[in-house]
Design a protein around this motif. Structure first.
Motif, PDB file in Angstrom:
ATOM      1  N   ASN A  85       0.821  -1.209   0.000  1.00 51.96           N
ATOM      2  CA  ASN A  85       0.000   0.000   0.000  1.00 51.96           C
ATOM      3  C   ASN A  85       0.859   1.265   0.000  1.00 51.96           C
ATOM      4  N   ASP A  86       2.073   1.134   0.529  1.00 51.95           N
ATOM      5  CA  ASP A  86       2.981   2.280   0.612  1.00 51.95           C
ATOM      6  C   ASP A  86       3.870   2.419  -0.620  1.00 51.95           C
ATOM      7  N   LYS A  87       3.728   1.513  -1.575  1.00 52.63           N
ATOM      8  CA  LYS A  87       4.551   1.528  -2.785  1.00 52.63           C
ATOM      9  C   LYS A  87       3.620   1.526  -3.992  1.00 52.63           C
ATOM     10  N   HIS A  88       3.200   2.694  -4.399  1.00 49.28           N
ATOM     11  CA  HIS A  88       2.205   2.823  -5.464  1.00 49.28           C
ATOM     12  C   HIS A  88       2.660   2.118  -6.742  1.00 49.28           C
ATOM     13  N   GLY A  89       1.753   1.303  -7.286  1.00 48.22           N
ATOM     14  CA  GLY A  89       2.029   0.610  -8.539  1.00 48.22           C
ATOM     15  C   GLY A  89       2.890  -0.624  -8.408  1.00 48.22           C
TER      16      GLY A  89
END
Length: 388
Positions: free
Chosen positions: A232-236
């Motif tokens: 969730n903290d690392k978009h994409g």
């Protein structure tokens, strides 16, 4: 490589087929599968496949060991998992099955690794993985595991102990097996926990949970929230589709390292790999003293637990919001997962701990895919033991 089936079988009825590279191996293998007591495959290779999952490759001598399990017909055991170069794991529990190099895990499943076949939950036979200074890896297919579901692959200091230091089966366990414990006191007993993976097809997180120092092996409080990192903290980085670094419509590999120095845990580094892509969780935000507090538990050995649970969107919001909506973990949204190619190996000498927060890693660097480690542990450095 695929199983070659034109149709897509139900996840609950995944079919296994064995392919042999050398035609000469066919006759003795068929004989062994029909009940022969000895299987001799000194030079042939065996490939094991689940539908829609990756192949696992083991040599013929290991195939012989995998075929003859010593007659384990216990109702408690759901099969065995072979780990390259080590004793097999006997998987005790319900909700799926294990066979040689892979495991099908269904919704509401729960499994614990044992070091030998048992008819009941014996604490002395619960396998203790000693992963300090080592790595553990596996390939996982979460394509059928939807939002509000959680496939958990984690370590706990099970079996729990009472105030006298004796094994404690526990009371009012809420459906958990005897001797269960974790960092949220699920089942009524506390103990350290390392969540190597809690995941579905939309999100994955990995968490360290330390506890206060035990008395005679009995823990009284643990950090429920833990020190976590999430996709969730690392978009994409992660999700179903080609636009994501890890496309969860396909299997991917997770390798988790536990570097140490002089018996002290220095960190936890988890790497998700798929083809030439990777996502890294270095846990660089975790305080070094927090991480070091798990050293004794990991040095003594921790039990492997695999569960698959989930419920409503509200119940699982702690893990999969905001990427998930109002789904529930039911029906086709709660399809089976497949775990395969489990490996344990010693880290190379001098492996550095995770990078500090001031030097964040670059999780989306494209690098050549590394093959899974298959190095057997050095003599005198056995990675598992029975509880003591």
């Amino acid at each position: 490589w695929r199983s070659g089936e034109p149709e897509s079988p139900s996840p609950r009825r995944l079919r296994r087929r064995i392919y042999f590279v050398r035609q000469a191996a066919m006759a003795p293998v068929r004989a062994a599968l029909a009940g022969a007591s000895v299987l001799m495959l000194p030079t042939s290779w065996l490939r094991l496949a689940h539908a829609d999952s990756e192949f696992v490759e083991i040599d013929g001598s290991e195939a012989a060991s995998a075929t003859n399990r010593g007659g384990c017909n216990s109702k408690l055991m759901r099969g065995t998992m072979h780990v390259h170069g080590t004793p097999e794991m006997y998987m005790a529990g319900t909700g799926g099955s294990a066979s040689v190099g892979s495991m099908v895990v269904e919704h509401n499943a729960g499994f614990t690794a044992f070091s030998q076949c048992e008819e009941e939950w014996k604490p002395e036979s619960i396998m203790q993985l000693k992963l300090l200074g080592k790595s553990i890896g596996f390939t996982v297919d979460l394509s059928q595991v939807g939002c509000a579901c959680n496939l958990a692959f984690y370590l706990i200091s099970m079996p729990a102990r009472d105030w006298s230091g004796e094994f404690s089966a526990g009371e009012n366990r809420g459906g958990q097996p005897k001797y269960y414990c974790d960092a949220n006191q699920v089942g009524g007993q506390w103990c350290p926990e390392v969540d190597i993976m809690e995941a579905n097809s939309r999100v994955l997180q990995t968490t360290l949970h330390k506890c206060d120092a035990p008395q005679n092996g009995r823990y009284t409080y643990c950090d429920r929230s833990g020190c976590a990192q999430s996709t969730n903290d690392k978009h994409g980085s992660y999700g179903p589709g080609s636009r994501y670094t890890i496309d969860t419509r396909k299997p991917f590999r997770l390798e988790t390292e536990f570097p140490e120095a002089n018996g002290v845990l220095l960190g936890m580094r988890a790497v998700l790999r798929q083809e030439d892509r990777k996502v890294v969780f270095a846990h660089e935000q975790c305080d070094e003293n927090y991480v070091a507090a798990l050293s004794a538990a990991m040095r003594h050995g921790m039990s492997l637990r695999i569960t698959y649970w989930g419920n409503t969107a509200e119940d699982m919001a702690w893990m999969d919001r905001p990427v998930c909506g109002q789904e529930t973990c039911t029906g086709t949204n709660a399809g089976a997962a497949v775990i395969s190619n489990l490996t344990v190996s010693r880290l190379p000498p001098g492996r550095a701990p995770p990078a500090p927060a001031s030097q964040p890693s670059k999780p989306w660097e494209r690098q050549p895919a590394a093959p899974p480690a298959t190095t057997a542990p050095a003599a005198g450095n056995q990675w598992w033991s029975p509880p003591t």
